[in-house]
Design a protein around this motif. Structure first.
Motif, short mmCIF file in Angstrom:
data_model
loop_
_atom_site.label_atom_id
_atom_site.label_comp_id
_atom_site.label_asym_id
_atom_site.label_seq_id
_atom_site.Cartn_x
_atom_site.Cartn_y
_atom_site.Cartn_z
N ALA A 61 0.84 -1.20 0.00
CA ALA A 61 0.00 0.00 0.00
C ALA A 61 0.87 1.25 0.00
O ALA A 61 0.57 2.23 -0.70
CB ALA A 61 -0.93 0.00 1.21
N GLU A 62 1.97 1.24 0.78
CA GLU A 62 2.89 2.37 0.79
C GLU A 62 3.51 2.59 -0.59
O GLU A 62 3.61 3.71 -1.07
CB GLU A 62 4.03 2.11 1.80
CG GLU A 62 3.79 2.69 3.15
CD GLU A 62 4.98 2.44 4.08
OE1 GLU A 62 6.15 2.52 3.63
OE2 GLU A 62 4.72 2.16 5.25
N GLY A 63 3.92 1.50 -1.21
CA GLY A 63 4.51 1.59 -2.55
C GLY A 63 3.52 2.14 -3.56
O GLY A 63 3.87 2.97 -4.40
N ALA A 64 2.27 1.66 -3.49
CA ALA A 64 1.24 2.14 -4.42
C ALA A 64 0.96 3.63 -4.18
O ALA A 64 0.79 4.40 -5.13
CB ALA A 64 -0.05 1.33 -4.25
N LEU A 65 0.94 4.04 -2.92
CA LEU A 65 0.70 5.44 -2.59
C LEU A 65 1.85 6.32 -3.09
O LEU A 65 1.62 7.37 -3.70
CB LEU A 65 0.53 5.62 -1.08
CG LEU A 65 0.28 7.04 -0.59
CD1 LEU A 65 -1.00 7.60 -1.19
CD2 LEU A 65 0.20 7.06 0.93
N GLU A 66 3.08 5.89 -2.87
CA GLU A 66 4.24 6.65 -3.35
C GLU A 66 4.22 6.77 -4.87
O GLU A 66 4.52 7.83 -5.43
CB GLU A 66 5.54 6.00 -2.88
CG GLU A 66 5.81 6.20 -1.41
CD GLU A 66 7.05 5.47 -0.95
OE1 GLU A 66 7.84 4.98 -1.80
OE2 GLU A 66 7.25 5.39 0.28
#
Length: 187
Positions: free
Chosen positions: A5-10
């Motif tokens: 989720a962090e990667g997708a948000l970034e």
């Protein structure tokens, strides 16, 4: 899941930021007020922008080359010229083939300069070339993220400089080459 989720948000933030920068660049080029001419060294700018593109090029295995005079000073609308160079190099690195080549050539004539950004990637089919400079148009079958504004920015910047841009076949009969012709004002 949290890391994904962090990667997708970034990734989403990076895309939104890139889109915002491109829209601002396009809006500034649409502005009818003229930008004051600035003295600049175009050969040095090309070296700097290719160096900035190096990390992504290295990651994709793309070999970069520059054929230019050691120095080429001229008076120009620096933001417009930077937009042209940045978008053409960025597109070639992002959409060229992995393990490919990107060659930038700068030619100097008494009354104009010619900038050629050529690659040996998948190219742009003839049927798409008439629309490729329109806003939000992306090549068919393109799975890399992008907004379809880069070449619209190039076209607008070239027009602002009273130049022209055309598409030709790229390196070794493959890929694409963008040939930009711009009148030069030397002081």
């Amino acid at each position: 899941e949290r890391l994904q989720a962090e990667g997708a948000l970034e990734s989403a933030i990076a895309r939104a930021s890139h889109l915002a920068r491109q829209l601002l660049a396009l809006a500034s080029l649409d502005d009818s007020r003229s930008t004051p001419m600035q003295r600049m060294d175009l050969a040095h700018m090309l070296q700097t922008m290719l160096a900035q593109a190096m990390p992504l090029a290295r990651q994709r295995g793309i070999e970069l080359s520059l054929d230019a005079p050691e120095s080429l000073s001229l008076d120009s609308d620096m933001p417009a010229l930077q937009s042209i160079v940045m978008n053409l190099i960025d597109n070639a690195v992002r959409y060229g083939r992995e393990g490919g080549q990107l060659a930038v050539t700068l030619q100097n004539s008494p009354d104009h300069i010619t900038l050629i950004v050529a690659d040996d990637g998948p190219g742009i089919p003839e049927t798409e070339r008439t629309h490729i400079f329109e806003r939000f148009v992306r090549g068919l079958g393109q799975d890399s993220p992008g907004s379809g504004l880069g070449l619209a920015i190039v076209k607008q910047a070239v027009q602002r400089l009273r130049g022209s841009v055309q598409i030709e076949t790229g390196l070794d009969g493959r890929g694409v080459a963008f040939v930009v012709w711009i009148p030069s004002w030397r002081g």
